[in-house]
Write a protein that holds these residues in place. Structure first.
Motif, mmCIF file in Angstrom:
data_model
loop_
_atom_site.group_PDB
_atom_site.id
_atom_site.type_symbol
_atom_site.label_atom_id
_atom_site.label_comp_id
_atom_site.label_asym_id
_atom_site.label_seq_id
_atom_site.Cartn_x
_atom_site.Cartn_y
_atom_site.Cartn_z
ATOM 1 N N PHE A 1 -52.612 9.262 -92.894
ATOM 2 C CA PHE A 1 -53.911 9.894 -92.649
ATOM 3 C C PHE A 1 -54.475 10.478 -93.941
ATOM 4 N N ASP A 2 -55.691 10.060 -94.304
ATOM 5 C CA ASP A 2 -56.368 10.622 -95.471
ATOM 6 C C ASP A 2 -56.891 12.015 -95.124
ATOM 7 N N THR A 3 -56.465 13.017 -95.880
ATOM 8 C CA THR A 3 -56.803 14.397 -95.514
ATOM 9 C C THR A 3 -58.289 14.719 -95.681
ATOM 10 N N GLU A 4 -59.032 13.924 -96.464
ATOM 11 C CA GLU A 4 -60.471 14.148 -96.552
ATOM 12 C C GLU A 4 -61.175 13.863 -95.223
ATOM 13 N N LEU A 5 -60.488 13.181 -94.311
ATOM 14 C CA LEU A 5 -61.069 12.868 -93.006
ATOM 15 C C LEU A 5 -61.139 14.087 -92.090
ATOM 16 N N VAL A 6 -60.426 15.150 -92.425
ATOM 17 C CA VAL A 6 -60.541 16.394 -91.669
ATOM 18 C C VAL A 6 -61.987 16.888 -91.723
ATOM 19 N N GLN A 7 -62.559 16.891 -92.922
ATOM 20 C CA GLN A 7 -63.941 17.317 -93.076
ATOM 21 C C GLN A 7 -64.892 16.367 -92.351
ATOM 22 N N GLU A 8 -64.653 15.072 -92.429
ATOM 23 C CA GLU A 8 -65.503 14.100 -91.736
ATOM 24 C C GLU A 8 -65.490 14.331 -90.228
ATOM 25 N N PHE A 9 -64.318 14.601 -89.668
ATOM 26 C CA PHE A 9 -64.203 14.863 -88.233
ATOM 27 C C PHE A 9 -65.022 16.092 -87.848
#
Length: 195
Positions: free
Chosen positions: A129-137
């Motif tokens: 899991f790419d952690t930058e996807l937390v912000q995208e979510f």
């Protein structure tokens, strides 16, 4: 009952989601990503929502579209389940410790989608899991739900703890904000008379 069921199919994802704001915290999650399953399961538990998510995404590319689109569909479901927002508490905030991590969140169910994001995540990945996807979510969730969402990291250096703390803290804040205030159950919580 404040329930929503949403389906959304694009060239990148096929998502079915059901949400009950007055649930018990049960979750049945199949996002195609083990880490996202873990985050959404604990999100449902700590918010007190019943949540079912099925996502078939283009995970051969990466998890970006799945994370973003689950945020979109969850936001749509939240907005639908809240309806006219009559009687809700509207505001919620929580400071959550997760071992060395300390995360503060605040929510206003304002009808105005906005994310103020203050996580400093040290690792680029947790598993696959790419952690930058937390912000995208959270961007997708805030925009589609029409909520103002602030997330701040007060302490922490472990990537898993920071992200898990954020999901739990947002869930707790949201659980508070959507609760019905019995003393104002028939009122819109705004001097404007609409949210």
């Amino acid at each position: 009952m404040r329930i929503a069921k949403i389906s959304r199919k694009t060239a990148e994802t096929d998502i079915s989601l059901s949400l009950n704001l007055d649930g018990t915290g049960s979750a049945k999650i199949d996002s195609g990503c083990g880490f996202m399953d873990h985050m959404l399961t604990l999100f449902a538990h700590h918010a007190g929502f019943d949540l079912e998510v099925s996502c078939k995404g283009d995970t051969d590319v990466d998890f970006h579209h799945s994370a973003e689109d689950i945020g979109i569909v969850l936001g749509d479901a939240l907005a639908q389940a809240l309806g006219d927002k009559k009687g809700i508490t509207r505001y919620g905030s929580f400071i959550l410790p997760m071992d060395e991590a300390l995360i503060m969140t605040a929510i206003d169910i304002s009808g105005r989608g906005h994310l103020s994001y203050g996580l400093e995540i040290p690792a680029a990945r947790v598993g696959q899991f790419d952690t930058e996807l937390v912000q995208e979510f959270f961007i997708s969730l805030a925009r589609r739900a029409g909520i103002t969402l602030h997330i701040r990291q007060l302490a922490g250096f472990n990537t898993h703890h920071i992200i898990e703390g954020a999901f739990k803290s947002v869930a707790r804040s949201l659980g508070i904000a959507v609760k019905i205030d019995p003393s104002k159950a028939d009122a819109i919580p705004s001097t404007k008379g609409v949210l």
